[in-house]
Motif scaffolding. Sequence first.
Motif, PDB file in Angstrom:
ATOM      1  N   THR A   1      77.126  29.356  52.752  1.00 35.01           N
ATOM      2  CA  THR A   1      76.883  27.913  52.818  1.00 35.01           C
ATOM      3  C   THR A   1      75.542  27.574  53.459  1.00 35.01           C
ATOM      4  OG1 THR A   1      78.093  27.787  54.914  1.00 35.01           O
ATOM      5  CG2 THR A   1      79.335  27.425  52.900  1.00 35.01           C
ATOM      6  N   LEU A   2      74.799  28.585  53.902  1.00 33.29           N
ATOM      7  CA  LEU A   2      73.434  28.334  54.359  1.00 33.29           C
ATOM      8  C   LEU A   2      72.529  27.937  53.194  1.00 33.29           C
ATOM      9  CD1 LEU A   2      72.970  31.303  56.869  1.00 33.29           C
ATOM     10  CD2 LEU A   2      73.467  28.913  57.404  1.00 33.29           C
ATOM     11  N   LEU A   3      72.989  28.238  51.975  1.00 32.12           N
ATOM     12  CA  LEU A   3      72.238  27.844  50.779  1.00 32.12           C
ATOM     13  C   LEU A   3      72.596  26.391  50.457  1.00 32.12           C
ATOM     14  CD1 LEU A   3      72.835  31.095  48.682  1.00 32.12           C
ATOM     15  CD2 LEU A   3      70.858  30.534  50.116  1.00 32.12           C
ATOM     16  N   GLY A   4      72.174  25.480  51.318  1.00 32.71           N
ATOM     17  CA  GLY A   4      72.624  24.093  51.240  1.00 32.71           C
ATOM     18  C   GLY A   4      72.212  23.355  49.991  1.00 32.71           C
ATOM     19  N   GLY A   5      71.166  23.786  49.293  1.00 36.08           N
ATOM     20  CA  GLY A   5      70.697  23.076  48.113  1.00 36.08           C
ATOM     21  C   GLY A   5      71.213  23.630  46.808  1.00 36.08           C
ATOM     22  N   ILE A   6      72.137  24.586  46.855  1.00 33.78           N
ATOM     23  CA  ILE A   6      72.580  25.255  45.638  1.00 33.78           C
ATOM     24  C   ILE A   6      73.412  24.309  44.769  1.00 33.78           C
ATOM     25  CG2 ILE A   6      74.742  26.211  46.551  1.00 33.78           C
ATOM     26  CD1 ILE A   6      73.934  28.846  45.113  1.00 33.78           C
ATOM     27  N   THR A   7      73.146  24.339  43.472  1.00 33.54           N
ATOM     28  CA  THR A   7      73.878  23.498  42.517  1.00 33.54           C
ATOM     29  C   THR A   7      74.750  24.316  41.572  1.00 33.54           C
ATOM     30  OG1 THR A   7      72.052  23.540  40.919  1.00 33.54           O
ATOM     31  CG2 THR A   7      72.047  21.768  42.555  1.00 33.54           C
ATOM     32  N   HIS A   8      74.398  25.574  41.337  1.00 32.47           N
ATOM     33  CA  HIS A   8      75.121  26.427  40.380  1.00 32.47           C
ATOM     34  C   HIS A   8      75.476  27.733  41.072  1.00 32.47           C
ATOM     35  CE1 HIS A   8      75.960  27.984  36.221  1.00 32.47           C
ATOM     36  NE2 HIS A   8      75.774  29.130  36.850  1.00 32.47           N
ATOM     37  N   LEU A   9      76.797  27.993  41.211  1.00 34.98           N
ATOM     38  CA  LEU A   9      77.271  29.215  41.868  1.00 34.98           C
ATOM     39  C   LEU A   9      78.227  29.938  40.935  1.00 34.98           C
ATOM     40  CD1 LEU A   9      77.572  31.031  44.386  1.00 34.98           C
ATOM     41  CD2 LEU A   9      79.439  29.531  45.137  1.00 34.98           C
ATOM     42  N   ASN A  10      77.849  31.155  40.522  1.00 34.24           N
ATOM     43  CA  ASN A  10      78.679  31.948  39.623  1.00 34.24           C
ATOM     44  C   ASN A  10      78.849  33.343  40.219  1.00 34.24           C
ATOM     45  OD1 ASN A  10      80.003  33.254  37.558  1.00 34.24           O
ATOM     46  ND2 ASN A  10      78.578  32.648  35.946  1.00 34.24           N
ATOM     47  N   LEU A  11      80.059  33.610  40.736  1.00 36.06           N
ATOM     48  CA  LEU A  11      80.400  34.929  41.281  1.00 36.06           C
ATOM     49  C   LEU A  11      81.519  35.561  40.478  1.00 36.06           C
ATOM     50  CD1 LEU A  11      80.386  34.015  45.102  1.00 36.06           C
ATOM     51  CD2 LEU A  11      78.510  34.956  43.748  1.00 36.06           C
ATOM     52  N   SER A  12      81.692  35.162  39.251  1.00 40.05           N
ATOM     53  CA  SER A  12      82.816  35.605  38.430  1.00 40.05           C
ATOM     54  C   SER A  12      82.717  37.079  38.061  1.00 40.05           C
ATOM     55  CB  SER A  12      82.898  34.766  37.151  1.00 40.05           C
ATOM     56  OG  SER A  12      81.752  34.966  36.342  1.00 40.05           O
ATOM     57  N   SER A  13      83.881  37.649  37.724  1.00 40.99           N
ATOM     58  CA  SER A  13      83.979  39.027  37.219  1.00 40.99           C
ATOM     59  C   SER A  13      83.371  40.035  38.177  1.00 40.99           C
ATOM     60  CB  SER A  13      83.326  39.143  35.832  1.00 40.99           C
ATOM     61  OG  SER A  13      83.947  38.278  34.912  1.00 40.99           O
ATOM     62  N   ASN A  14      83.818  39.951  39.427  1.00 33.90           N
ATOM     63  CA  ASN A  14      83.490  40.944  40.435  1.00 33.90           C
ATOM     64  C   ASN A  14      84.795  41.459  41.043  1.00 33.90           C
ATOM     65  OD1 ASN A  14      80.439  41.322  40.995  1.00 33.90           O
ATOM     66  ND2 ASN A  14      80.630  39.113  40.693  1.00 33.90           N
ATOM     67  N   VAL A  15      84.740  41.991  42.258  1.00 36.79           N
ATOM     68  CA  VAL A  15      85.948  42.510  42.911  1.00 36.79           C
ATOM     69  C   VAL A  15      86.113  41.823  44.270  1.00 36.79           C
ATOM     70  CG1 VAL A  15      87.263  44.660  43.243  1.00 36.79           C
ATOM     71  CG2 VAL A  15      85.167  44.723  41.902  1.00 36.79           C
ATOM     72  N   LEU A  16      85.757  40.565  44.340  1.00 38.97           N
ATOM     73  CA  LEU A  16      85.852  39.809  45.580  1.00 38.97           C
ATOM     74  C   LEU A  16      87.312  39.577  45.954  1.00 38.97           C
ATOM     75  CD1 LEU A  16      83.061  37.188  44.842  1.00 38.97           C
ATOM     76  CD2 LEU A  16      82.918  39.109  46.437  1.00 38.97           C
ATOM     77  N   ASP A  17      87.610  39.618  47.247  1.00 38.95           N
ATOM     78  CA  ASP A  17      88.974  39.377  47.707  1.00 38.95           C
ATOM     79  C   ASP A  17      88.951  38.412  48.891  1.00 38.95           C
ATOM     80  OD1 ASP A  17      88.096  40.907  49.841  1.00 38.95           O
ATOM     81  OD2 ASP A  17      89.062  42.737  49.145  1.00 38.95           O
ATOM     82  N   GLY A  18      90.119  38.253  49.531  1.00 44.57           N
ATOM     83  CA  GLY A  18      90.208  37.301  50.631  1.00 44.57           C
ATOM     84  C   GLY A  18      90.343  35.881  50.116  1.00 44.57           C
ATOM     85  N   GLN A  19      90.221  34.930  51.012  1.00 44.66           N
ATOM     86  CA  GLN A  19      90.401  33.530  50.657  1.00 44.66           C
ATOM     87  C   GLN A  19      89.062  32.851  50.376  1.00 44.66           C
ATOM     88  OE1 GLN A  19      92.719  31.553  53.665  1.00 44.66           O
ATOM     89  NE2 GLN A  19      94.536  32.796  53.295  1.00 44.66           N
ATOM     90  N   ILE A  20      89.133  31.766  49.634  1.00 42.95           N
ATOM     91  CA  ILE A  20      87.948  30.937  49.444  1.00 42.95           C
ATOM     92  C   ILE A  20      87.639  30.283  50.784  1.00 42.95           C
ATOM     93  CG2 ILE A  20      86.967  28.972  48.210  1.00 42.95           C
ATOM     94  CD1 ILE A  20      89.010  29.513  45.978  1.00 42.95           C
ATOM     95  N   PRO A  21      86.442  30.486  51.344  1.00 42.83           N
ATOM     96  CA  PRO A  21      86.171  29.946  52.687  1.00 42.83           C
ATOM     97  C   PRO A  21      86.189  28.420  52.699  1.00 42.83           C
ATOM     98  CG  PRO A  21      84.166  30.786  51.683  1.00 42.83           C
ATOM     99  CD  PRO A  21      85.288  31.203  50.778  1.00 42.83           C
TER     100      PRO A  21
END
Length: 423
Positions: free
Chosen positions: A223-243
């Motif tokens: 979330t330090l990337l405060g100006g981001i408009t497009h975030l795509n982290l799909s099709s990886n092996v991420l786990d845990g909760q959405i922060p």
Amino acid sequence: MGMGMDATLFPSRLLPLLRLVVVVAVSVRFAGAAPLDPQQLLALRSLGLGAHRAADPCGADAVGAVNASCDAGAPFRRVTSLALTNCSDTTSVSAAALEALATSLRALAFSDCPAAPPRLLPPEQLAAGLRAFSCIASLHRLSAVWLSHLTNLTELTVADTPLATGSPTELAVVVSHMEHLTRLTISNANLSGFLPHHWHCPNLTHLDLSGNRITGAIPDTLTLLGGITHLNLSSNVLDGQIPTSIGDLISLTTMDLSNNSLSGGIPDTVSTLPELEVLNLGSNRLNGSIPLFLVEMRGLRELNLENNDFDGVVPFTAKFLSRLRVFRAAGNGKLCYNRSVLSAEIAEGVAPCDKYGFPVLPPPATARSERSADYDDGSGDGDADGGADARGGPSAAVLGVAIGLSCLAFLVILLVCLCKVCR
């Protein structure tokens, strides 16, 4: 005597180059433009520039594997952007060619170009001057260390090209010194390791890391990337909760976290994303009820919640869903919809609710129906199963024979009994 010898040797050594310069100068000046820098022209030819385009490789009608744009400099023009497309697999991106182009090149792109990748680090002038680099299905394999030296990039795209790394922090290796990045795409590049905990590109607006092998949780520091408009982290092996801190990215218009192993619920802070248009959380392990606050997100146009473990009743109205271009919620076995609010067409793939708010399950298949599904040849012949009707019982003919034999046996017994009585 010495001067005469030099005058004799000069033409023999430089005559080919002089002829090339003269041809270029005459041809291009005829068109009203300065000639291209001779060294850069030779570099373009080594990269596959066709001989028929040597006169003006930066012309508007240029076609072929090498496409270039040039400035309007004098006495020579210089290449400012270069794209190699559908080039020969014998093409080699040599250090000498990059060195010749480095003084003016600002954008370099490869697309469907199976050329041999650069073996040496980029020249200092190229690393300092290049602003955009793109490699799509090209170069066989690309070195993360080579990329990391392009410190002044504002746009970096690597897609469908294996990235040669080997560190669990390999993404950080690439971007750690790219303070000017605004768009970063590393997709289907065999990237592994973790998401960085420290981002050094505060101006980033577009981040696409889809189709890799990135593991671990999504760090709050994203979330330090405060100006981001497009975030795509799909099709990886991420786990845990959405922060919960995801709600700090108030400029987000697209968030795609699909095809991972994320768990837990959708955090309430998602409701604080006023610009969000696309929310894709499909194919994870998310659970709990679908939050009602999604209805209040006026800008939402695409919502994908399919293939998770959500339960309860779909909280949406038909009016809200009519505003969406895409709504998907199939593949949630504990989820159901209220038939008085939604139709089966709108809630496609979701079971209806019973009066207690639980999914209405379809009746279990009978053994006969299972056999029919497995072996039915579509003929519709009621005798195809050798004496069984459509409900799984014996056919009428078999029943008739059985009844006839029973009656005959009864008559025989009756006659025997009567004979004994008459005696």
